[in-house]
Write a protein that holds these residues in place. Structure first.
Motif, PDB file in Angstrom:
ATOM      1  N   CYS A 196     -22.792 -18.571 -27.420  1.00  0.00           N
ATOM      2  CA  CYS A 196     -23.079 -18.329 -28.831  1.00  0.00           C
ATOM      3  C   CYS A 196     -22.946 -19.606 -29.642  1.00  0.00           C
ATOM      4  O   CYS A 196     -22.240 -20.544 -29.261  1.00  0.00           O
ATOM      5  N   LYS A 197     -23.592 -19.586 -30.810  1.00  0.00           N
ATOM      6  CA  LYS A 197     -23.637 -20.781 -31.665  1.00  0.00           C
ATOM      7  C   LYS A 197     -22.341 -21.028 -32.414  1.00  0.00           C
ATOM      8  O   LYS A 197     -22.103 -22.129 -32.889  1.00  0.00           O
ATOM      9  N   VAL A 198     -21.526 -19.998 -32.559  1.00  0.00           N
ATOM     10  CA  VAL A 198     -20.388 -20.111 -33.468  1.00  0.00           C
ATOM     11  C   VAL A 198     -19.452 -21.255 -33.058  1.00  0.00           C
ATOM     12  O   VAL A 198     -19.185 -21.472 -31.878  1.00  0.00           O
ATOM     13  N   VAL A 199     -19.019 -21.973 -34.070  1.00  0.00           N
ATOM     14  CA  VAL A 199     -18.031 -23.034 -33.878  1.00  0.00           C
ATOM     15  C   VAL A 199     -16.780 -22.639 -34.656  1.00  0.00           C
ATOM     16  O   VAL A 199     -16.849 -22.355 -35.861  1.00  0.00           O
ATOM     17  N   LYS A 200     -15.671 -22.592 -33.965  1.00  0.00           N
ATOM     18  CA  LYS A 200     -14.422 -22.196 -34.623  1.00  0.00           C
ATOM     19  C   LYS A 200     -14.060 -23.222 -35.688  1.00  0.00           C
ATOM     20  O   LYS A 200     -13.986 -24.432 -35.403  1.00  0.00           O
ATOM     21  N   PRO A 201     -13.838 -22.791 -36.908  1.00  0.00           N
ATOM     22  CA  PRO A 201     -13.534 -23.753 -37.977  1.00  0.00           C
ATOM     23  C   PRO A 201     -12.217 -24.501 -37.718  1.00  0.00           C
ATOM     24  O   PRO A 201     -11.276 -23.931 -37.158  1.00  0.00           O
ATOM     25  N   ASP A 202     -12.172 -25.726 -38.157  1.00  0.00           N
ATOM     26  CA  ASP A 202     -10.960 -26.526 -37.953  1.00  0.00           C
ATOM     27  C   ASP A 202      -9.750 -25.908 -38.644  1.00  0.00           C
ATOM     28  O   ASP A 202      -8.627 -26.040 -38.174  1.00  0.00           O
TER      29      ASP A 202
ATOM     30  N   ASP B 245     -23.777 -20.472 -46.234  1.00  0.00           N
ATOM     31  CA  ASP B 245     -22.535 -19.805 -46.653  1.00  0.00           C
ATOM     32  C   ASP B 245     -22.176 -18.687 -45.678  1.00  0.00           C
ATOM     33  O   ASP B 245     -21.012 -18.516 -45.304  1.00  0.00           O
ATOM     34  N   VAL B 246     -23.178 -17.923 -45.312  1.00  0.00           N
ATOM     35  CA  VAL B 246     -22.946 -16.801 -44.386  1.00  0.00           C
ATOM     36  C   VAL B 246     -22.429 -17.323 -43.045  1.00  0.00           C
ATOM     37  O   VAL B 246     -21.445 -16.806 -42.498  1.00  0.00           O
ATOM     38  N   GLU B 247     -23.085 -18.341 -42.530  1.00  0.00           N
ATOM     39  CA  GLU B 247     -22.652 -18.900 -41.242  1.00  0.00           C
ATOM     40  C   GLU B 247     -21.217 -19.415 -41.321  1.00  0.00           C
ATOM     41  O   GLU B 247     -20.418 -19.201 -40.406  1.00  0.00           O
ATOM     42  N   ASN B 248     -20.896 -20.068 -42.416  1.00  0.00           N
ATOM     43  CA  ASN B 248     -19.531 -20.591 -42.586  1.00  0.00           C
ATOM     44  C   ASN B 248     -18.516 -19.462 -42.632  1.00  0.00           C
ATOM     45  O   ASN B 248     -17.441 -19.544 -42.036  1.00  0.00           O
ATOM     46  N   THR B 249     -18.849 -18.402 -43.363  1.00  0.00           N
ATOM     47  CA  THR B 249     -17.900 -17.299 -43.507  1.00  0.00           C
ATOM     48  C   THR B 249     -17.651 -16.599 -42.179  1.00  0.00           C
ATOM     49  O   THR B 249     -16.507 -16.401 -41.762  1.00  0.00           O
ATOM     50  N   VAL B 250     -18.733 -16.193 -41.507  1.00  0.00           N
ATOM     51  CA  VAL B 250     -18.540 -15.349 -40.322  1.00  0.00           C
ATOM     52  C   VAL B 250     -17.849 -16.100 -39.186  1.00  0.00           C
ATOM     53  O   VAL B 250     -17.260 -15.459 -38.302  1.00  0.00           O
ATOM     54  N   ALA B 251     -17.869 -17.419 -39.219  1.00  0.00           N
ATOM     55  CA  ALA B 251     -17.168 -18.177 -38.177  1.00  0.00           C
ATOM     56  C   ALA B 251     -15.667 -17.875 -38.191  1.00  0.00           C
ATOM     57  O   ALA B 251     -14.996 -17.953 -37.153  1.00  0.00           O
ATOM     58  N   TYR B 252     -15.140 -17.537 -39.353  1.00  0.00           N
ATOM     59  CA  TYR B 252     -13.711 -17.199 -39.457  1.00  0.00           C
ATOM     60  C   TYR B 252     -13.420 -15.782 -38.948  1.00  0.00           C
ATOM     61  O   TYR B 252     -12.262 -15.421 -38.761  1.00  0.00           O
ATOM     62  N   PHE B 253     -14.457 -14.979 -38.781  1.00  0.00           N
ATOM     63  CA  PHE B 253     -14.270 -13.568 -38.437  1.00  0.00           C
ATOM     64  C   PHE B 253     -14.857 -13.224 -37.075  1.00  0.00           C
ATOM     65  O   PHE B 253     -14.754 -12.093 -36.626  1.00  0.00           O
ATOM     66  N   ASP B 254     -15.464 -14.209 -36.450  1.00  0.00           N
ATOM     67  CA  ASP B 254     -16.129 -13.976 -35.168  1.00  0.00           C
ATOM     68  C   ASP B 254     -15.076 -13.791 -34.076  1.00  0.00           C
ATOM     69  O   ASP B 254     -14.160 -14.613 -33.943  1.00  0.00           O
ATOM     70  N   GLY B 255     -15.241 -12.752 -33.290  1.00  0.00           N
ATOM     71  CA  GLY B 255     -14.296 -12.507 -32.205  1.00  0.00           C
ATOM     72  C   GLY B 255     -14.148 -13.693 -31.277  1.00  0.00           C
ATOM     73  O   GLY B 255     -13.075 -13.917 -30.706  1.00  0.00           O
TER      74      GLY B 255
ATOM     75  N   SER C 217     -14.061 -16.749 -32.120  1.00  0.00           N
ATOM     76  CA  SER C 217     -13.112 -17.693 -32.714  1.00  0.00           C
ATOM     77  C   SER C 217     -11.659 -17.258 -32.481  1.00  0.00           C
ATOM     78  O   SER C 217     -10.748 -18.088 -32.484  1.00  0.00           O
ATOM     79  N   PHE C 218     -11.443 -15.963 -32.300  1.00  0.00           N
ATOM     80  CA  PHE C 218     -10.091 -15.447 -32.050  1.00  0.00           C
ATOM     81  C   PHE C 218      -9.706 -15.504 -30.567  1.00  0.00           C
ATOM     82  O   PHE C 218      -8.536 -15.424 -30.221  1.00  0.00           O
ATOM     83  N   ALA C 219     -10.717 -15.575 -29.707  1.00  0.00           N
ATOM     84  CA  ALA C 219     -10.500 -15.270 -28.287  1.00  0.00           C
ATOM     85  C   ALA C 219      -9.502 -16.206 -27.607  1.00  0.00           C
ATOM     86  O   ALA C 219      -8.789 -15.786 -26.689  1.00  0.00           O
ATOM     87  N   ASP C 220      -9.427 -17.457 -28.033  1.00  0.00           N
ATOM     88  CA  ASP C 220      -8.516 -18.369 -27.333  1.00  0.00           C
ATOM     89  C   ASP C 220      -7.050 -18.105 -27.667  1.00  0.00           C
ATOM     90  O   ASP C 220      -6.163 -18.766 -27.135  1.00  0.00           O
ATOM     91  N   LYS C 221      -6.812 -17.133 -28.536  1.00  0.00           N
ATOM     92  CA  LYS C 221      -5.430 -16.739 -28.848  1.00  0.00           C
ATOM     93  C   LYS C 221      -4.966 -15.543 -28.020  1.00  0.00           C
ATOM     94  O   LYS C 221      -3.808 -15.134 -28.121  1.00  0.00           O
ATOM     95  N   ILE C 222      -5.844 -14.964 -27.259  1.00  0.00           N
ATOM     96  CA  ILE C 222      -5.490 -13.733 -26.531  1.00  0.00           C
ATOM     97  C   ILE C 222      -4.815 -14.100 -25.216  1.00  0.00           C
ATOM     98  O   ILE C 222      -5.404 -14.760 -24.357  1.00  0.00           O
ATOM     99  N   GLU C 223      -3.574 -13.650 -25.083  1.00  0.00           N
ATOM    100  CA  GLU C 223      -2.802 -13.977 -23.880  1.00  0.00           C
ATOM    101  C   GLU C 223      -2.408 -12.744 -23.079  1.00  0.00           C
ATOM    102  O   GLU C 223      -1.856 -12.847 -21.995  1.00  0.00           O
ATOM    103  N   CYS C 224      -2.681 -11.565 -23.622  1.00  0.00           N
ATOM    104  CA  CYS C 224      -2.243 -10.334 -22.961  1.00  0.00           C
ATOM    105  C   CYS C 224      -3.245  -9.915 -21.876  1.00  0.00           C
ATOM    106  O   CYS C 224      -4.287 -10.551 -21.691  1.00  0.00           O
ATOM    107  N   ALA C 225      -2.948  -8.818 -21.208  1.00  0.00           N
ATOM    108  CA  ALA C 225      -3.867  -8.275 -20.199  1.00  0.00           C
ATOM    109  C   ALA C 225      -5.102  -7.699 -20.890  1.00  0.00           C
ATOM    110  O   ALA C 225      -4.983  -7.018 -21.914  1.00  0.00           O
TER     111      ALA C 225
END
Lengths: 306, 308
Positions: B9-15, B226-236, B238-246
């Protein structure tokens, strides 16, 4: 068991028709720019049903010369009111007039009555006259009455699409030429509710658990709405989308409904795949409206199966 | 169309992704949860007691939920968070309670029973406030779901060391974010996850609800950045590298609502080493549910109850 057709069945439904006839549809139509596109224009429509109760509907009209066949999405048992159902290819709006009515209690038609889900299915279940489905069925009929006033609609090709309400609407209005129905809660409802803990049917079993002394009354009230008794009036060609054999409304259970409907009936047993079941329905209506050589308009990920 | 299992996917996790969400969590942590709970006799049955629950969330929005517990249970119970789809009404998850879990089914803002203070509607929710990450609908919506963990931790019958999360479609997207942001979640089942690869999904499929964004951009083409910038903060993703559980994740290869390509992409981005992917050919947005339900049951049995 399901009992007998109520003696006052015809009078009850004639009264609903009389109530509707006494109320002007009074449509107000407003263009919705955001949901209009190169394929179709979308309008928000407000009409009046019994009560009087003001309803909202989405009307999509293809660009170009009509008339066009129409898909009438009847009110459903759920809060969300969609333009077209989730997952449907938006391209169908280039081929069909689509009309989606929010029955009373659903979003956009939730003033003054805001339904809860679960909850809606037993609202007003004190009597046949107070039961909320008297109004909701009237809403479905009122929607059809408005739809057929539209010059863009080809009156020889109108499909009612939804759950049990699609069958009831077709029973009461012969302008509906085709039906696509997924029976969910109005075919022998009490009998089947007592076999499941899954909603929406379980709303009835929840209610009867709390008020067991009302079972006879509830059965009597719901018999007015039982699609078993409406089926003989359905002249439309019908697709019944049955549950898989492991489900409540499987083809065996629905055989009385299938045989009771006056029009030609196709029964499709669920293959427990929203893709296969959805594709079957899309191909069925495409063939009925456009012939066997026509190609259904389906979502991108289904196209290789056409 | 052939599904590209290596789709990226194109999304880039915001700094400043962590900084943004730390700020949101700081805001909500300043708000007292103030939970209330009332038995619902109509929805309770011989096996399960059902309660109507309310608690406070971001912007002081009062959130409703259904809470189901096995009747007569003694001792601490493993717990489940049931997360809702986009257009469906949140279920009363009696079946989880019947299996021995204390289960909360959340109605985030805008859903039935949580509509009084915020109600963008459907269609509408997906693009409400989308021009800015601070006004976007899912800022509060996500937090409403995450706060279900706090509710469970407030309950004496809940074993806070054994909390799972489960959801399909939007519920799958929410399951990704809750397992990323709440380390109390020990195991997560994600089905046909929505809200991943937003800007890819709107090109891969033209069906609602993702098509709401196409409608929006058709009307406001000047807002695309604006839309692309916003959804990058909410895209799954962008969250995925924080998931450590099963984790278990399943998709249907003929999904007409959530493109399966985005499911592969988010699974690839999940950090956990304990993750497994299931694909179901011949299935749409159901994602093979009739077969996969048994896998979900066994997964949680093993992860939350110590079963095999």
């Amino acid at each position: 068991m399901y009992g007998n057709k109520p003696a006052d069945f015809e009078n009850f439904w004639d009264d609903v028709d009389n109530d509707l006839a006494g109320i002007s549809i009074a449509p107000e139509v407003e263009y919705i720019r955001m949901r209009s596109n190169n394929d179709a224009d979308l309008y928000g429509v407000r009409i009046t049903s019994v009560g009087p109760y003001r309803l909202f509907a989405y009307l999509s009209i293809p660009k170009g010369e009509g008339p066009f066949p129409a898909i009438y999405y009847v009110p459903k048992n759920g809060s969300v009111h969609e333009v077209i159902p989730q997952g449907t290819a938006t391209g169908i709006r280039s081929r069909y007039v689509t009309f989606s009515v929010a029955g009373r209690g659903m979003r956009n038609s939730d003033k003054p009555y805001t339904a809860m889900y679960p909850g809606q299915l037993t609202d007003g279940l004190e009597s046949a006259d107070t039961y909320v489905y008297r109004g909701i069925i009237a809403d479905a009929l009122r929607g059809l009455e408005y739809l057929i006033t539209r010059p863009e609609v080809d009156s020889t090709r109108i499909v009612a699409w939804g759950n049990d309400i699609a069958v009831l609407a077709a029973a009461r209005r012969n302008e509906i030429t085709h039906v696509v129905s997924t029976p969910a809660y109005l075919f022998d409802p009490v009998e089947h509710a007592l076999k499941t803990s899954s909603y929406p049917l379980a709303e009835y079993s929840d209610y009867l658990r709390l008020y067991p002394d009302r079972k006879h009354d509830v059965e009597s009230i719901l018999s007015m709405y039982n699609t078993r008794w409406h089926a003989p009036e359905v002249k439309a060609e019908t697709l019944l989308r049955a549950d898989h054999s492991s489900g409540i409304y499987n083809p065996d259970v629905l055989s009385d409904l299938e045989n009771g409907i006056a029009g030609n009936v196709t029964v499709h047993e669920s293959e427990r795949s929203s893709f296969k079941d959805g594709l079957f329905a899309e191909k069925w209506i495409t063939e009925k409206f456009f012939g066997a050589d026509a190609t259904a308009i389906v979502p991108e990920h289904w196209r290789s199966a056409l | 169309m052939e599904v590209d299992r290596n789709y990226r996917c194109k999304v880039v996790k915001p700094d400043d992704f962590d900084e943004f969400w730390d700020g949101v969590l700081s805001d909500v942590n300043a708000i007292d949860l103030d939970p209330s709970m009332e038995k619902d006799d109509l929805r309770s049955n011989d096996e399960v007691d059902v309660y109507q629950v309310y608690y406070n969330s971001l912007d002081h929005v009062r959130i409703s939920a259904w809470y189901s517990v096995p009747k007569g249970a003694t001792g601490k119970l493993p717990a489940m968070i049931q997360l809702p789809g986009y257009q469906s009404d949140p279920p009363i998850a009696r079946e989880w309670a019947a299996k021995g879990y204390a289960c909360i089914s959340v109605n985030p803002r805008g859903k039935v029973r949580s509509r009084t203070q915020f109600d963008p509607g459907y269609p509408g929710l997906l693009t409400y406030g989308i021009v800015d990450k601070n006004s976007y609908s899912y800022r509060g919506f996500y937090v409403d779901a995450w706060r279900a963990v706090d509710f469970l931790l407030s309950r004496p019958e809940v074993d806070g060391a054994n909390i799972g999360a489960v959801g399909g479609s939007q519920g799958g997207g929410l399951a990704i974010t809750i397992s990323a942001m709440r380390k109390e979640v020990k195991a997560v089942s994600i089905s046909a996850p929505y809200l991943c690869g937003y800007m890819d999904a709107i090109e891969l499929t033209h069906a609602y609800p993702f098509h709401e964004i196409n409608d929006y951009l058709h009307t406001h083409p000047e807002r695309r950045e604006d839309v692309e910038n916003t959804v990058a903060y909410f895209d799954g993703i962008s969250f995925a590298d924080k998931i450590e559980c099963a984790v278990i994740l399943n998709v249907g290869l003929q999904d007409n609502v959530v493109p399966p390509e985005t499911g592969y992409a988010v699974f690839d981005a999940i950090a956990s080493n304990n993750k497994k992917f299931y694909e179901y050919d011949g299935h749409g947005h159901d994602a093979g549910r009739y077969m996969h339900d048994a896998i979900i049951d066994k997964f949680f049995e093993a992860e939350l109850k110590g079963g095999n």
